[in-house]
Design a protein around this motif. Structure first.
Motif, PDB file in Angstrom:
ATOM      1  N   ILE A   1       6.779  14.889  15.975  1.00 24.43           N
ATOM      2  CA  ILE A   1       6.788  13.506  15.271  1.00 24.43           C
ATOM      3  C   ILE A   1       8.335  13.231  14.772  1.00 24.43           C
ATOM      4  CG2 ILE A   1       5.655  11.887  13.727  1.00 24.43           C
ATOM      5  CD1 ILE A   1       3.272  13.336  14.150  1.00 24.43           C
ATOM      6  N   GLU A   2       8.801  14.175  13.910  1.00 28.13           N
ATOM      7  CA  GLU A   2       9.936  13.785  13.216  1.00 28.13           C
ATOM      8  C   GLU A   2      10.860  13.356  14.249  1.00 28.13           C
ATOM      9  OE1 GLU A   2      12.141  13.233  10.312  1.00 28.13           O
ATOM     10  OE2 GLU A   2      10.007  14.173   9.708  1.00 28.13           O
ATOM     11  N   GLU A   3      11.120  14.239  15.494  1.00 30.24           N
ATOM     12  CA  GLU A   3      12.039  13.813  16.430  1.00 30.24           C
ATOM     13  C   GLU A   3      11.869  12.301  16.801  1.00 30.24           C
ATOM     14  OE1 GLU A   3      11.964  16.043  19.952  1.00 30.24           O
ATOM     15  OE2 GLU A   3      11.994  18.039  18.620  1.00 30.24           O
TER      16      GLU A   3
ATOM     17  N   ARG B   1       4.040  11.130   2.189  1.00 31.95           N
ATOM     18  CA  ARG B   1       3.705  12.399   1.743  1.00 31.95           C
ATOM     19  C   ARG B   1       2.236  12.721   1.499  1.00 31.95           C
ATOM     20  NH1 ARG B   1       7.912  13.580  -2.901  1.00 31.95           N
ATOM     21  NH2 ARG B   1       9.623  13.206  -1.619  1.00 31.95           N
ATOM     22  N   GLU B   2       1.658  11.760   0.948  1.00 35.62           N
ATOM     23  CA  GLU B   2       0.229  11.949   0.556  1.00 35.62           C
ATOM     24  C   GLU B   2      -0.556  12.025   1.811  1.00 35.62           C
ATOM     25  OE1 GLU B   2      -2.072   9.461  -1.873  1.00 35.62           O
ATOM     26  OE2 GLU B   2      -1.127  10.164  -3.631  1.00 35.62           O
ATOM     27  N   ILE B   3      -0.385  10.980   2.742  1.00 36.78           N
ATOM     28  CA  ILE B   3      -1.074  10.808   4.154  1.00 36.78           C
ATOM     29  C   ILE B   3      -0.781  12.377   4.787  1.00 36.78           C
ATOM     30  CG2 ILE B   3      -1.292   9.599   6.096  1.00 36.78           C
ATOM     31  CD1 ILE B   3      -2.450   8.352   3.780  1.00 36.78           C
ATOM     32  N   ILE B   4       0.588  12.780   5.067  1.00 38.65           N
ATOM     33  CA  ILE B   4       0.987  13.940   5.891  1.00 38.65           C
ATOM     34  C   ILE B   4      -0.038  14.888   5.092  1.00 38.65           C
ATOM     35  CG2 ILE B   4       2.675  15.419   6.498  1.00 38.65           C
ATOM     36  CD1 ILE B   4       4.557  12.848   6.577  1.00 38.65           C
ATOM     37  N   LYS B   5      -0.023  15.141   3.774  1.00 38.26           N
ATOM     38  CA  LYS B   5      -0.592  16.095   3.433  1.00 38.26           C
ATOM     39  C   LYS B   5      -2.271  16.294   3.722  1.00 38.26           C
ATOM     40  CE  LYS B   5      -1.223  17.669  -1.037  1.00 38.26           C
ATOM     41  NZ  LYS B   5      -1.349  17.135  -2.513  1.00 38.26           N
TER      42      LYS B   5
ATOM     43  N   LEU C   1       0.887  -1.148  -0.009  1.00 39.15           N
ATOM     44  CA  LEU C   1      -0.117   0.071   0.072  1.00 39.15           C
ATOM     45  C   LEU C   1       0.985   1.223  -0.039  1.00 39.15           C
ATOM     46  CD1 LEU C   1      -2.685  -1.158   2.439  1.00 39.15           C
ATOM     47  CD2 LEU C   1      -3.017  -0.822   0.072  1.00 39.15           C
ATOM     48  N   SER C   2       1.981   1.415  -0.942  1.00 44.08           N
ATOM     49  CA  SER C   2       2.811   2.263  -0.991  1.00 44.08           C
ATOM     50  C   SER C   2       2.002   3.501  -1.661  1.00 44.08           C
ATOM     51  CB  SER C   2       4.115   1.800  -1.706  1.00 44.08           C
ATOM     52  OG  SER C   2       3.912   2.012  -2.856  1.00 44.08           O
ATOM     53  N   PRO C   3       2.691   4.915  -1.512  1.00 41.53           N
ATOM     54  CA  PRO C   3       2.041   5.718  -2.384  1.00 41.53           C
ATOM     55  C   PRO C   3       2.733   5.976  -3.778  1.00 41.53           C
ATOM     56  CG  PRO C   3       3.791   6.467  -0.941  1.00 41.53           C
ATOM     57  CD  PRO C   3       3.793   5.205  -0.883  1.00 41.53           C
ATOM     58  N   TYR C   4       3.449   4.977  -4.266  1.00 44.04           N
ATOM     59  CA  TYR C   4       4.287   5.051  -5.409  1.00 44.04           C
ATOM     60  C   TYR C   4       3.588   4.575  -6.733  1.00 44.04           C
ATOM     61  CZ  TYR C   4       7.886   6.298  -2.287  1.00 44.04           C
ATOM     62  OH  TYR C   4       8.480   6.973  -1.367  1.00 44.04           O
ATOM     63  N   SER C   5       2.903   3.434  -6.678  1.00 41.12           N
ATOM     64  CA  SER C   5       2.172   2.986  -7.995  1.00 41.12           C
ATOM     65  C   SER C   5       0.851   3.392  -8.003  1.00 41.12           C
ATOM     66  CB  SER C   5       2.420   1.323  -7.912  1.00 41.12           C
ATOM     67  OG  SER C   5       1.424   0.934  -7.730  1.00 41.12           O
ATOM     68  N   LEU C   6       0.237   3.740  -9.166  1.00 40.56           N
ATOM     69  CA  LEU C   6      -0.942   3.891  -9.314  1.00 40.56           C
ATOM     70  C   LEU C   6      -2.150   2.914  -8.980  1.00 40.56           C
ATOM     71  CD1 LEU C   6      -2.054   6.432 -10.803  1.00 40.56           C
ATOM     72  CD2 LEU C   6      -2.521   5.232 -12.781  1.00 40.56           C
TER      73      LEU C   6
ATOM     74  N   ILE D   1       1.720   4.274  11.037  1.00 39.77           N
ATOM     75  CA  ILE D   1       2.756   3.886  10.277  1.00 39.77           C
ATOM     76  C   ILE D   1       2.940   4.440   8.974  1.00 39.77           C
ATOM     77  CG2 ILE D   1       3.522   1.618   9.136  1.00 39.77           C
ATOM     78  CD1 ILE D   1       1.710   0.217  11.391  1.00 39.77           C
ATOM     79  N   LYS D   2       1.898   5.449   8.538  1.00 41.14           N
ATOM     80  CA  LYS D   2       2.196   5.788   7.353  1.00 41.14           C
ATOM     81  C   LYS D   2       3.016   7.254   7.588  1.00 41.14           C
ATOM     82  CE  LYS D   2       1.006   3.095   4.421  1.00 41.14           C
ATOM     83  NZ  LYS D   2       1.867   2.140   3.712  1.00 41.14           N
ATOM     84  N   ILE D   3       2.646   7.719   8.599  1.00 41.87           N
ATOM     85  CA  ILE D   3       3.271   9.104   8.977  1.00 41.87           C
ATOM     86  C   ILE D   3       4.753   8.808   9.291  1.00 41.87           C
ATOM     87  CG2 ILE D   3       3.298  10.749  10.453  1.00 41.87           C
ATOM     88  CD1 ILE D   3       0.440  10.790  10.534  1.00 41.87           C
ATOM     89  N   PHE D   4       4.948   7.492  10.121  1.00 42.68           N
ATOM     90  CA  PHE D   4       6.471   7.101  10.231  1.00 42.68           C
ATOM     91  C   PHE D   4       7.089   6.951   9.119  1.00 42.68           C
ATOM     92  CE2 PHE D   4       9.550   4.054  11.452  1.00 42.68           C
ATOM     93  CZ  PHE D   4       9.981   4.331  12.480  1.00 42.68           C
TER      94      PHE D   4
END
Lengths: 72, 807
Positions: free
Chosen positions: B230-232, B214-218, B62-67, B207-210
């Motif tokens: 979170i970044e820390e 980019r898509e989920i964070i947006k 379920l990566s954000p890379y392929s369509l 987990i996606k945010i970890f």
């Protein structure tokens, strides 16, 4: 050594993955992760791509992707 | 009871399509996901009325890379299916479970159907479903989709879980697959996005945010301050484990699965190192020396099946067009000879007799018959009074005397209208206009059917993936996929199945480029245009027909290179990391379903566009602006002629800027060979005894005044060449255009494809004409400069350095 330098029929373990983004993620998603055993099966008739066995199935990838996979 | 929506998710080649077919039967609906070329299929679960099974694209992650993955995860998190049915290939369970760990995190009720259990058992392997289910927090059942065992039960169990979940508030157990420090960071992220997302999917989001998705964070609109916090946590983890967060997650998922498998899977010892049948087949099929010959052989088989003269595809097409949809046909094995002649011989005799009578009555000494469309004469003989009298006696053969004659639908409609006694206008409207439109759509069915039957076989047995493997190196150079070769070969026969055959290309960019370029190979109908022009203008130039093929291939290569460098198709190169599935014998029902859904999709969608367009074109060809019905020969008074006059100026730089040239080109959009028929009609009042002479004189009348007398014939040929090239390389017929729009996934992309093709055809024709004019002594004019400039620009687009594509 990188995956494309492996001899046909030989198996090696993945040490490190170079690169980033879509290509790296895709390689990992397909099961090529650190410590995984990969066997080079064959090279396509025109010299590219290559076919490897990983986690019990056959995977094909291009040389430009294989050079990003360090094995030992 | 409200509707229940079940998402069917799993890896490609896991038997998902087979299971989907079993679950939904004939209630399937096939379309595209909005705006993209990814296929979307859903259907109603058998034995229910309100359970919708949504087939997700085959995905590995379920990566954000392929369509496919983006489409799937958007569906899973945004459209809230009630439960997930996750199909897993039991013979390749390690990689298949990788997706399952991600699906489980969504917090939806889930049933895992481990497929191909018959093979697993035959191999002597054992999978402990209890352990797998406990580790992943879902129910696990074994099925065999191919043998129709357990699939329906698994789906019913999924429905039950969905129903229970809505009544009770209990949430499924979400698996914890990561190590201490990662789990710790994820817990922190969960805390900080509390309330922003649905509670049940919070772990998936965390987990996606970890992973810094980019898509989920947006989408979640996490503020800069919070993200910093979170970044820390993420950085601490990365430092500790000396890797980036995305790799950490992926590695640990696979480690978790490996761990689980060491407990839950026992492999039969004796099979561990044995080569499977699939390995043996692959050794031959992708062998360094044999691979290409085998590939070419399989292409030849497809060519013969689909589009070769005398192959099943063309025989079926002829039967459909002339027999089933047209005048009628003889039942096979019932035909017999009358007076020592079969029906075909008798018909030819009658045609010759007709020609003799016509010639003698016109006062000519010779008569001839030939191909109506191309104007080529196949037989010529002298006539005298005796021959005329004998010919007058020959009667038209009655097909019903030569065997069991089944009237075609076209003939039935004709005679039906006759009986009703309707006027000529209505008769022509129904028979030529409406029925003609329907017949155009249906006429393509046989060839699409044959092509897809063969492609379904190649795909289902696993060879298609090897085609990409074998051809990738060659086609990647001009921005296409190894699989692009197949549509182009099909395209030599017919562009419609060619455009549809591009479906087998998963990568969206390669797919779209293949659709745009595949129809540049002159198809069977365009060959009719080439044959006519070769017969009328280029008799001494045998190389014209092969030259057109070469131009087509050159456009594909150069167009591919130019498009690849363009903004629309630039960007990060798509990884070619592709599974080569094990070979297996496809099932008849699987192939049938595959072919039928494609065919149904074509008939519904394409038919809706083509039918009205055909009726419209027929209408403007057969009526004038006072709505009087016109005979074919009165085409000069038709609306088409008037409208052709309006756009004729556009064709001036190409040499045939007259209403005749415009009308022929426009009418060719019904079907390409119509260009020759229309040319014959619009040239009918020119001087000359035959259609060929009419057309020759029509083109001679286009020659501009500046051309010196000695070059007039050459320039007429030049204009003919320009006209032919224009009609060969502008967008294909309407049916192909309709299919292109469907396959491109959106209107904007459809228009882009048409614009590109129009541009190519126009520029080619203009260059040929303008440069030829200068050579023939007409001097250097404004349009010569335009043509040269545009050509230079095109070459620059092809040969300029590629953009840097660091994404």
């Amino acid at each position: 050594m990188t995956l494309n330098e492996l001899e046909i029929g030989k198996t090696a373990k993945v040490v490190r993955l170079l690169g980033e983004g879509a290509v790296k993620r895709r390689i990992m998603d397909m099961g090529i992760t650190k410590g995984t055993a990969v066997t080079l099966r064959k090279i396509a008739p025109l010299g590219d791509p290559i076919e490897v066995t990983v986690r019990g199935y056959e995977l094909s990838l291009r040389r430009e992707e294989a050079v990003k996979i360090e094995v030992a | 009871m409200a509707n229940i929506k079940i998402a069917l998710a799993g890896n490609p080649n896991s038997g998902k399509t087979t299971l989907f077919n079993e679950l939904t039967g004939s209630s399937q609906y096939v379309g595209n996901w909005p705006g993209v070329t990814v296929e979307k299929k859903d259907g109603i679960l058998k034995g229910t009325k309100d359970v919708v099974v949504q087939d997700l694209p085959g995905i590995y992650s379920l990566s954000p890379y392929s369509l496919e993955e983006k489409v799937s995860r958007r569906f899973l998190v945004e459209e809230n299916p009630d439960a997930i049915l996750n199909i897993v290939d039991g013979t390749n369970i390690e990689r298949n479970l990788y997706l399952s760990t991600q699906l489980a995190e969504l917090g939806l009720p889930m049933v895992m159907a481990v497929n191909m259990m018959d093979v697993v058992k035959r191999n002597g392997d054992k999978i402990d479903f209890g352990k797998v289910g406990k580790a992943l927090g879902c129910e696990v059942v074994g099925i065999s989709a191919l043998k129709k065992e357990g699939g329906l039960e698994a789906a019913q169990r999924t429905v039950e879980l969905a129903k229970n979940a809505t009544s009770s508030k209990k949430r499924p157990e979400v698996p914890h697959v990561f190590t201490g420090s990662v789990e710790h960071a994820i817990a922190h992220i969960e805390e900080s996005i509390q309330g922003k997302v649905a509670q049940r999917s919070i772990r998936w989001y965390a987990i996606k945010i970890f992973e810094r998705d980019r898509e989920i964070i947006k989408d979640l609109d996490i503020g800069v301050g919070l993200m910093k916090h979170i970044e820390e946590h993420i950085r601490d983890c990365e430092k500790e484990l000396d890797d980036d967060s995305e790799s950490i997650i992926t590695n640990q998922r696979y480690e978790f699965i490996q761990n689980l498998m060491s407990k839950a899977l026992s492999k039969s010892e004796q099979r561990k190192n044995k080569a499977t049948l699939s390995d043996k087949i692959d050794k031959i099929v992708t062998n360094r020396i044999l691979a290409l010959p085998i590939f070419i052989l399989s292409l030849c088989v497809m060519w013969w099946l689909a589009v070769a003269e005398g192959g099943p595809g063309t025989v079926l097409t002829d039967w459909a067009n002339d027999g089933f949809l047209g005048d009628g046909w003889h039942l096979p094995f019932t035909t017999h000879e009358v007076d020592g002649k079969d029906f075909e011989a008798a018909s030819e005799e009658f045609a010759k007799a007709e020609a003799t009578v016509k010639a003698w009555e016109a006062g000519e000494k010779t008569a001839s018959i030939g191909d109506e469309e191309t104007g080529e004469t196949s037989d010529e003989w002298t006539v005298d009074e005796a021959a005329y009298n004998a010919a007058k006696e020959v009667e038209e053969p009655d097909p019903s005397k030569y065997g069991v004659w089944v009237p075609g639908i076209g003939a039935l409609i004709g005679s039906g209208l006759e009986k009703l006694g309707v006027g000529n206008t209505v008769k022509s409207l129904v028979n030529d206009g409406a029925w003609g439109g329907v017949a155009t759509v249906l006429g393509f069915v046989p060839v699409i059917f044959v092509v897809f039957l063969f492609l379904a076989f190649l795909e289902d047995c696993g060879y298609m993936a090897r085609v990409a493997f074998i051809m990738d190196r060659l086609f990647r150079k001009f921005g296409l996929s190894g699989k692009s070769f197949i549509p182009m070969i099909v395209g030599k026969g017919c562009g419609v199945p060619a455009v549809m055959a591009a479906r087998t290309i998963e990568n969206e960019r390669d797919h779209r480029m293949t659709v745009i370029l595949a129809t540049f190979v002159p198809c069977g109908a365009k060959t009719v245009i080439i044959a006519m022009f070769a017969a009328v203008f280029f008799r001494d130039m045998w190389y014209v027909a092969p030259l057109m093929d070469i131009i087509g291939i050159a456009i594909i290569v150069m167009g591919g290179i130019a498009l690849k460098k363009s903004k629309m198709f630039a960007g990060e190169a798509a990884p070619f990391v592709m599974e080569l599935p094990a070979y297996h014998m496809p099932t008849v029902s699987g192939i049938w379903r595959h072919t039928w859904t494609r065919l149904k999709g074509y008939m519904l969608k394409a038919g809706l566009i083509i039918f009205p367009a055909c009726v419209f074109l027929w209408f403007i060809m057969h009526f004038d602006f006072k709505f009087n019905l016109l005979e074919d020969e009165q085409i000069a008074e038709s609306m088409l002629a008037t409208m052709g006059g309006w756009i004729a100026w556009l064709l001036k730089p190409l040499g045939f800027g007259s209403w005749q040239g415009a009308a022929a080109s426009v009418s060719a959009e019904i079907a390409k060979e119509q260009a020759t028929a229309t040319l014959g009609l619009v040239a009918a009042n020119m001087d000359g005894a035959s259609t060929a002479a009419h057309v020759t004189n029509l083109f001679a009348s286009f020659v501009p005044a500046c051309v010196p007398e000695a070059s007039k014939v050459a320039v007429a040929k030049l204009i003919a060449m320009s006209f032919m090239v224009f009609n060969l390389f502008i967008p294909p017929c309407m049916v192909a255009i309709a299919v292109t729009f469907r396959e491109m996934g959106s209107k904007a992309w459809g228009w882009l494809a048409i614009a590109f093709q129009l541009f190519v055809g126009y520029v080619l024709a203009m260059s040929i004409y303008q440069i030829g004019l200068v050579v023939c002594g007409c001097g250097f004019g404004f349009w010569t400069a335009v043509a040269l400039l545009v050509d230079a620009w095109c070459l620059w687009m092809v040969f300029r350095p590629a953009r840097r594509t660091n994404a």
